[in-house]
Motif scaffolding. Sequence first.
Motif, short mmCIF file in Angstrom:
data_model
loop_
_atom_site.label_atom_id
_atom_site.label_comp_id
_atom_site.label_asym_id
_atom_site.label_seq_id
_atom_site.Cartn_x
_atom_site.Cartn_y
_atom_site.Cartn_z
N GLY A 1 34.43 49.65 75.95
CA GLY A 1 34.42 49.30 77.38
C GLY A 1 33.49 48.13 77.61
O GLY A 1 33.83 47.15 78.28
N TYR A 2 32.32 48.23 77.01
CA TYR A 2 31.31 47.16 77.15
C TYR A 2 31.84 45.87 76.52
O TYR A 2 31.81 44.80 77.13
N VAL A 3 32.36 46.00 75.29
CA VAL A 3 32.82 44.81 74.55
C VAL A 3 33.94 44.11 75.31
O VAL A 3 33.90 42.90 75.55
N MET A 4 34.95 44.88 75.74
CA MET A 4 36.11 44.26 76.39
C MET A 4 35.73 43.56 77.69
O MET A 4 36.26 42.49 78.00
N SER A 5 34.83 44.15 78.46
CA SER A 5 34.50 43.49 79.72
C SER A 5 33.56 42.31 79.51
O SER A 5 33.60 41.34 80.25
N GLN A 6 32.74 42.36 78.46
CA GLN A 6 31.81 41.25 78.22
C GLN A 6 32.53 40.03 77.63
O GLN A 6 32.20 38.90 77.97
N VAL A 7 33.50 40.26 76.74
CA VAL A 7 34.20 39.09 76.16
C VAL A 7 35.04 38.37 77.21
O VAL A 7 35.25 37.16 77.11
N GLU A 8 35.46 39.12 78.23
CA GLU A 8 36.19 38.50 79.36
C GLU A 8 35.35 37.39 80.00
O GLU A 8 35.87 36.41 80.48
N GLY A 9 34.02 37.62 80.02
CA GLY A 9 33.10 36.64 80.63
C GLY A 9 32.84 35.45 79.73
O GLY A 9 32.02 34.62 80.07
N GLY A 10 33.45 35.42 78.54
CA GLY A 10 33.33 34.25 77.67
C GLY A 10 32.36 34.42 76.50
O GLY A 10 32.23 33.53 75.67
N ARG A 11 31.66 35.60 76.40
CA ARG A 11 30.74 35.76 75.27
C ARG A 11 31.54 36.06 74.00
O ARG A 11 32.52 36.79 74.03
N PRO A 12 31.11 35.49 72.84
CA PRO A 12 31.84 35.77 71.60
C PRO A 12 31.83 37.26 71.25
O PRO A 12 30.81 37.94 71.43
N PHE A 13 32.96 37.73 70.73
CA PHE A 13 33.15 39.13 70.36
C PHE A 13 32.01 39.62 69.46
O PHE A 13 31.40 40.67 69.71
N SER A 14 31.68 38.83 68.42
CA SER A 14 30.67 39.27 67.45
C SER A 14 29.31 39.46 68.13
O SER A 14 28.59 40.42 67.85
N GLN A 15 29.00 38.55 69.05
CA GLN A 15 27.71 38.64 69.75
C GLN A 15 27.65 39.92 70.60
O GLN A 15 26.64 40.62 70.63
N VAL A 16 28.77 40.21 71.25
CA VAL A 16 28.80 41.38 72.14
C VAL A 16 28.74 42.68 71.34
O VAL A 16 28.06 43.64 71.74
N VAL A 17 29.41 42.71 70.18
CA VAL A 17 29.35 43.93 69.34
C VAL A 17 27.91 44.15 68.88
O VAL A 17 27.39 45.28 68.92
N ASN A 18 27.23 43.08 68.47
CA ASN A 18 25.83 43.22 68.05
C ASN A 18 24.96 43.71 69.19
O ASN A 18 24.05 44.54 69.00
N ALA A 19 25.24 43.23 70.41
CA ALA A 19 24.46 43.67 71.58
C ALA A 19 24.71 45.16 71.82
O ALA A 19 23.78 45.94 72.07
#
Length: 335
Positions: A198-216
């Motif tokens: 849920g976090y990853v899908m909504s954060q990548v929508e905002g333009g952050r790279p997938f890998s960065q969001v998974v690490n976060a």
Amino acid sequence: MVNIPLLLMGCGGVGRQLLHHIISCRDLHSKQGVRLRVVGVCDSKSMVTIQDVLTFELGDEYLLQLCKVKSSGSSLNGLANFGECQVFSGQEIEKKVMDVAATLCRSSGLVVVDCSASSQTIALLNQVVNLYCCVVLANKKPLTSSLESYDKLVSHPRRIRHESTVGAGLPVISTINRILSSGDPIFRIMGSLSGTLGYVMSQVEGGRPFSQVVNAAKSLGYTEPDPRDDLSGMDVARKALILARLLGHRINMDSIKVESLYPVEMGPDVMSLEEFLANGLPSLDKDIQKRIDNASSNGNVLRYVCLIEESRCEVGIQEVAKDSALGRLKEVIMW
Ligand SMILES: NC(=O)C1=CN([C@@H]2O[C@H](COP(=O)(O)OP(=O)(O)OC[C@H]3O[C@@H](n4cnc5c(N)ncnc54)[C@H](OP(=O)(O)O)[C@@H]3O)[C@@H](O)[C@H]2O)C=CC1
Ligand SMILES: N[C@@H](CC=O)C(=O)O
């Protein structure tokens, strides 16, 4: 005052949070006439307990110290025996847990809380439940292995609680149980069951790279110990299986259609976690971004969705309308 002895298996992010919560709720519990006495804590290698579990408990100061040791990444082994406290390791652990359970089941009873992410706890949980101990699960694996093992555990419904296996403590399981016990049928369950995805899908929508969001998400404690457990869809599939079995579907994991967000060549049998995080994960960024852009050009967003309907049980990415119930989910709304 009702004294409830508690033994915790797993002292990672969730286990430590539970200990802090118990300590911070002492006043509330005492108003409720309850005292939770923590009599043992285990990690993957060791167990800390006290000699006389009938009389004593691990004090709050000691538990806070234990949490510090665990958050620094050390094993409970590092806590030396002192006073009433003892440390056991290896094969002694199972024997000691059974000792504690056998001693307490004849008097005040014992609650065994599984906050590990391991399937190695299953046999022990079955043994303690047979001794009339209560079992509380954050760990999904005991409920998602074979049907035979599931049946054994849930054959003692009054001794099993697992609200945080799906919904992270939101009243999902209890709501379903209440609906079912009222006699109403549930035809369909659809939801975004993964906090991580849920976090990853909504954060990548905002333009952050997938890998960065998974690490976060990993740093925030949302992911499983190995985030591939989330990205493979397996953790969501476990939640789906728990819900499907609750609805009475006699299915196993292999009946669930699961979409993975990484290829098999990046799986745990092929690649170490370190290599996956350093090289595998960043190589997925472009493809995920492309899927997000495609969905966006249709006015949609991507969500990792669980669907349970009749004999169908599947988990995977779906393109959903931005203003739909699932499309409007942002960050961690529903675990
Ligand atoms: N993260 C979340 O928000 C939520 C997580 N959950 C579930 O809670 C569980 C724990 O998650 P989390 O705390 O993040 O995971 P962590 O990896 O942070 O912690 C797992 C703990 O379990 C211990 N452990 C491993 N094997 C065993 C074993 N055989 N016996 C006893 N302890 C063992 C580990 O020991 P060691 O320290 O030695 O490695 C570690 O202390 C998972 O099953 C997860 O799915 C449920 C709801 C929400
Ligand atoms: N890894 C899980 C944690 C809870 O079960 C999630 O992301 O939902």
